[in-house]
Enzyme design. Sequence first.
Site, PDB file in Angstrom:
ATOM      1  N   TYR A   1       0.824  -1.217   0.000  1.00 58.45           N
ATOM      2  CA  TYR A   1       0.000   0.000   0.000  1.00 58.45           C
ATOM      3  C   TYR A   1       0.854   1.261   0.000  1.00 58.45           C
ATOM      4  CZ  TYR A   1      -3.678  -3.288   1.086  1.00 58.45           C
ATOM      5  OH  TYR A   1      -4.537  -4.334   1.028  1.00 58.45           O
TER       6      TYR A   1
ATOM      7  N   TYR B   1     -12.400  -7.522   6.429  1.00 61.50           N
ATOM      8  CA  TYR B   1     -11.188  -7.632   5.623  1.00 61.50           C
ATOM      9  C   TYR B   1     -10.784  -9.107   5.578  1.00 61.50           C
ATOM     10  CZ  TYR B   1      -6.518  -7.379   3.788  1.00 61.50           C
ATOM     11  OH  TYR B   1      -5.414  -7.585   2.997  1.00 61.50           O
TER      12      TYR B   1
ATOM     13  N   ASP C   1     -13.086 -16.543   9.485  1.00 57.99           N
ATOM     14  CA  ASP C   1     -11.716 -16.151   9.137  1.00 57.99           C
ATOM     15  C   ASP C   1     -10.974 -15.799  10.429  1.00 57.99           C
ATOM     16  OD1 ASP C   1      -9.417 -14.813   8.444  1.00 57.99           O
ATOM     17  OD2 ASP C   1     -10.346 -13.549   6.915  1.00 57.99           O
TER      18      ASP C   1
ATOM     19  N   LYS D   1      -1.201 -16.133   9.534  1.00 55.18           N
ATOM     20  CA  LYS D   1      -0.416 -15.240  10.385  1.00 55.18           C
ATOM     21  C   LYS D   1       0.373 -15.960  11.490  1.00 55.18           C
ATOM     22  CE  LYS D   1      -3.040 -10.988   9.622  1.00 55.18           C
ATOM     23  NZ  LYS D   1      -2.101 -10.055   9.015  1.00 55.18           N
TER      24      LYS D   1
HETATM   25  C1  LIG Z   1      -8.791 -11.380   8.898  1.00 53.29           C
HETATM   26  C2  LIG Z   1      -7.770 -11.482   7.791  1.00 53.29           C
HETATM   27  N1  LIG Z   1      -7.988 -12.306   6.763  1.00 53.29           N
HETATM   28  C3  LIG Z   1      -7.098 -12.453   5.769  1.00 53.29           C
HETATM   29  C4  LIG Z   1      -5.923 -11.731   5.744  1.00 53.29           C
HETATM   30  C5  LIG Z   1      -4.959 -11.889   4.608  1.00 53.29           C
HETATM   31  O1  LIG Z   1      -3.842 -12.596   4.996  1.00 53.29           O
HETATM   32  P1  LIG Z   1      -2.472 -12.472   4.165  1.00 53.29           P
HETATM   33  O2  LIG Z   1      -2.008 -11.069   4.298  1.00 53.29           O
HETATM   34  O3  LIG Z   1      -1.563 -13.481   4.798  1.00 53.29           O
HETATM   35  O4  LIG Z   1      -2.799 -12.833   2.756  1.00 53.29           O
HETATM   36  C6  LIG Z   1      -5.657 -10.841   6.801  1.00 53.29           C
HETATM   37  C7  LIG Z   1      -4.427 -10.031   6.800  1.00 53.29           C
HETATM   38  O5  LIG Z   1      -4.286  -9.041   7.458  1.00 53.29           O
HETATM   39  C8  LIG Z   1      -6.597 -10.708   7.839  1.00 53.29           C
HETATM   40  O6  LIG Z   1      -6.402  -9.856   8.874  1.00 53.29           O
END
Ligand SMILES: Cc1ncc(COP(=O)(O)O)c(C=O)c1O
Length: 445
Positions: free
Chosen positions: A28, A161, A262, A291
Amino acid sequence: MNNKYTALSHSEQNSLLRFDKENVWHPYTSMSDPLPSYLVDSAQGVTINLASGEQLIDGMSSWWSVLHGYNHPKLNAALQEQAAKMSHVMFGGLTHQSAITLCEKLIRLTPRGLEKVFLSDSGSVSVEVAMKMALQYQHAVAAKNKTSLTKTKLLTVKNGYHGDTFAAMSVCDPVTGMHQIFEQVLMQHYFAPAPSIKLGEQWVEDEVSELETLFKQHHSDIAAFIIEPIVQGTGGMRFYHPEYLKTCRKLCDQFDVLLIVDEIATGFGRTGKLFACEWADISPDIMCLGKTLTGGYITLAATLCTTHIAQTISEGEAGCFMHGPTFMGNALACAVANASIDLLFENDWQTQVVGIEQTLNTLLLPLAKHERVKDTRVLGSIGAVECLQSVNVAQIQKRFVELGVWIRPFGTLIYIIPPLVINTAELSKLIDAIATVLNEDDCFN
Ligand SMILES: Cc1ncc(COP(=O)(O)O)c(C=O)c1O
């Protein structure tokens, strides 16, 4: 002049940074007018050592991923042992102990019913996999029932997100989630209002009325509902009421919609529960992890699903799930993930998180009194200060570095989510730095 953290001279550092600025994309960040990047030499425990000599206490856990600190002897040893055997083999037709052990652990630790594991490369990819699983499942169900396939859309909530790849982007917040630019090519899905009742507030049934209406009106089109459990992270560190998540589970059951949770940002203890689903005592049909999965060492993600979903997909037209990344089940990543999960329990993660939460409650929550602050909130090892004005990222970042901390705010939000091994003095230093910049006009727009 050199410093003790690097063998690089000043001029070598400058030339690296010049090349970086001119040729290397950062997340970004504009290529024509980039925000500054700081050259890191090494990191140890909760400290990031800059090549320029500053030592920074890490408040970000490298975007929520580091749990046990940097350069951890046990995690390093796990990597070295695995590398001495093999770093990677293809996962098609081959398998190995590190991946099998990891999948066993994930099935044992995650909420009941999640029994099949698909390993992939990153959080975004695990969301792609989850969405594809849900769509392929509905395809197989329609074929089995000899009905036409209508369940091809997802339902989600605003402010979410889920990653930057295309399917993941299509379920990110429609305003802040880049939808305008990619509108013509993004899949169109349904969006319910973001949960608004906070964790700890009084629950009011009205909160879910629009969500219920969307389920009632569109369930025959909806393959799955996707949500970040309890914490909307990138959408502003909003901690919402567990009853909301419970209702999502009920509505998904009622209307034959799969529930995808997620947990990429919330998994492995961050919120004070091992998985945030536990706040609502629910099990999803599909769960994404990423993560912290490798303790922040290497990229790795997992999508877990129920036996019923896996069987239905496998008995469908294709006879298999249509996905298979080159680096699926990477042995180095699986080995370090196993070591990280073992450390979580050896270190008694709950005590670590409670300790962080107490310090955040004592020192960070009172920043709410500051005239520049709209709200402060804490959950587990997450502390957020929501300001009334947006931050000037370049200036605030520079000041944080001068104050000896690494904190990267966005929008109006200054938040910290430190490695679980941080001690009280280090955490206090992070919070003091936030208190300091709140008094500095040039750190805000
Ligand atoms: C809730 C959530 N899902 C998916 C992702 C995407 O993960 P990545 O950056 O490893 O592709 C993130 C990343 O910040 C996230 O916070």
